[in-house]
Design a protein around this motif. Structure first.
Motif, PDB file in Angstrom:
ATOM      1  N   GLY A 212     -68.213 -48.866 -48.207  1.00 60.15           N
ATOM      2  CA  GLY A 212     -66.915 -49.607 -48.423  1.00 60.15           C
ATOM      3  C   GLY A 212     -66.867 -50.885 -49.580  1.00 60.15           C
ATOM      4  O   GLY A 212     -67.082 -50.440 -50.644  1.00 60.15           O
ATOM      5  N   SER A 213     -66.390 -51.804 -48.988  1.00 55.31           N
ATOM      6  CA  SER A 213     -66.429 -53.084 -49.772  1.00 55.31           C
ATOM      7  C   SER A 213     -67.548 -54.032 -50.034  1.00 55.31           C
ATOM      8  O   SER A 213     -67.525 -55.156 -50.364  1.00 55.31           O
ATOM      9  N   THR A 214     -68.760 -53.248 -50.006  1.00 55.96           N
ATOM     10  CA  THR A 214     -70.282 -54.303 -50.179  1.00 55.96           C
ATOM     11  C   THR A 214     -69.855 -54.823 -51.493  1.00 55.96           C
ATOM     12  O   THR A 214     -69.538 -54.432 -52.552  1.00 55.96           O
ATOM     13  N   THR A 215     -70.721 -56.199 -51.537  1.00 55.71           N
ATOM     14  CA  THR A 215     -70.848 -57.012 -52.826  1.00 55.71           C
ATOM     15  C   THR A 215     -71.811 -56.308 -53.637  1.00 55.71           C
ATOM     16  O   THR A 215     -72.962 -56.320 -53.056  1.00 55.71           O
ATOM     17  N   PHE A 216     -71.433 -55.836 -54.719  1.00 53.27           N
ATOM     18  CA  PHE A 216     -72.707 -55.204 -55.578  1.00 53.27           C
ATOM     19  C   PHE A 216     -73.010 -56.517 -56.681  1.00 53.27           C
ATOM     20  O   PHE A 216     -71.897 -56.567 -57.226  1.00 53.27           O
TER      21      PHE A 216
END
Length: 215
Positions: A84-88
């Motif tokens: 999903g919109s995980t912070t990388f």
């Protein structure tokens, strides 16, 4: 110098705020203050921080595209781990980004059961989806992190960006789905969803994918 708190900052839907000369420590502090349960998306690259507030139509489009990708993976029997919109982010590269959707495909086995990602040791996602991209900050961050494939959807058109020699180039073919006309069918079915709705569109798309497998 005037110091403002994040709670004083209001970003209207469809707009963005760009902050310059933001240190990594400040970026981390902003992530902590904003928390995980929020509508805004952040992108950070070499001291430039962008805070975006998506429109509702943006959210609908990203969900449908993500659903289409999941159907492709299921019907083609390609294993994946969606993040999903995980912070990388990586401090040593001074970059961080939150995609609209992301998938580990080639590296999915390494990510099974992962609850926290450390890109010093973990690979970046294999496929990332972004809707209505107008920011160089985002693409710079993806390049630095080494994301192999980025789909950009904007103005009813899809662009496939492939990482080559550390830079993105546009491609007519998705390396993840090389035998399918992704550039044409994703916008086509997304547009169809606006007319007949999400569920009928996904059923029609699944049938289309099955027909392509038989051919």
């Amino acid at each position: 110098m005037v110091t403002l708190q994040l709670r004083q900052l209001s970003v209207p839907p469809g707009h963005r705020v760009i902050l310059h000369d933001i240190s990594w420590q400040e970026f981390e502090a902003i992530l902590e203050e904003l928390g995980e349960h929020r509508a805004t998306r952040l992108a950070y690259s070499q001291g430039t921080l962008e805070i975006r507030m998506p429109l509702s139509k943006h959210e609908v489009a990203k969900v449908i595209i993500g659903d289409l990708v999941k159907i492709l993976l299921e019907e083609l029997e390609i294993d994946c781990e969606p993040f999903g919109s995980t912070t990388f982010k990586r401090e040593d590269m001074a970059c961080g980004v939150e995609p609209d959707d992301s998938f580990y495909i080639q590296n999915h086995v390494r990510m099974i059961g992962k609850e926290r990602i450390d890109l010093r040791f973990d690979p970046p996602p294999d496929l990332v989806i972004e809707v209505d991209v107008t920011s160089k900050t985002q693409l710079d961050a993806y390049e630095a992190l080494g994301v192999p494939e980025v789909w950009l959807y904007e103005d009813n058109k899809l662009k496939i960006n492939i990482l080559q020699d550390g830079k993105y180039i546009e491609s007519e073919i998705s390396p993840t789905f090389p035998n399918l006309p992704i550039l044409q069918v994703i916008p086509q079915f997304l547009e169809q969803s606006r007319t007949i709705g999400r569920s009928p569109t996904l059923r029609t798309f699944r049938q289309w994918v099955r027909e392509q497998i038989i051919l």
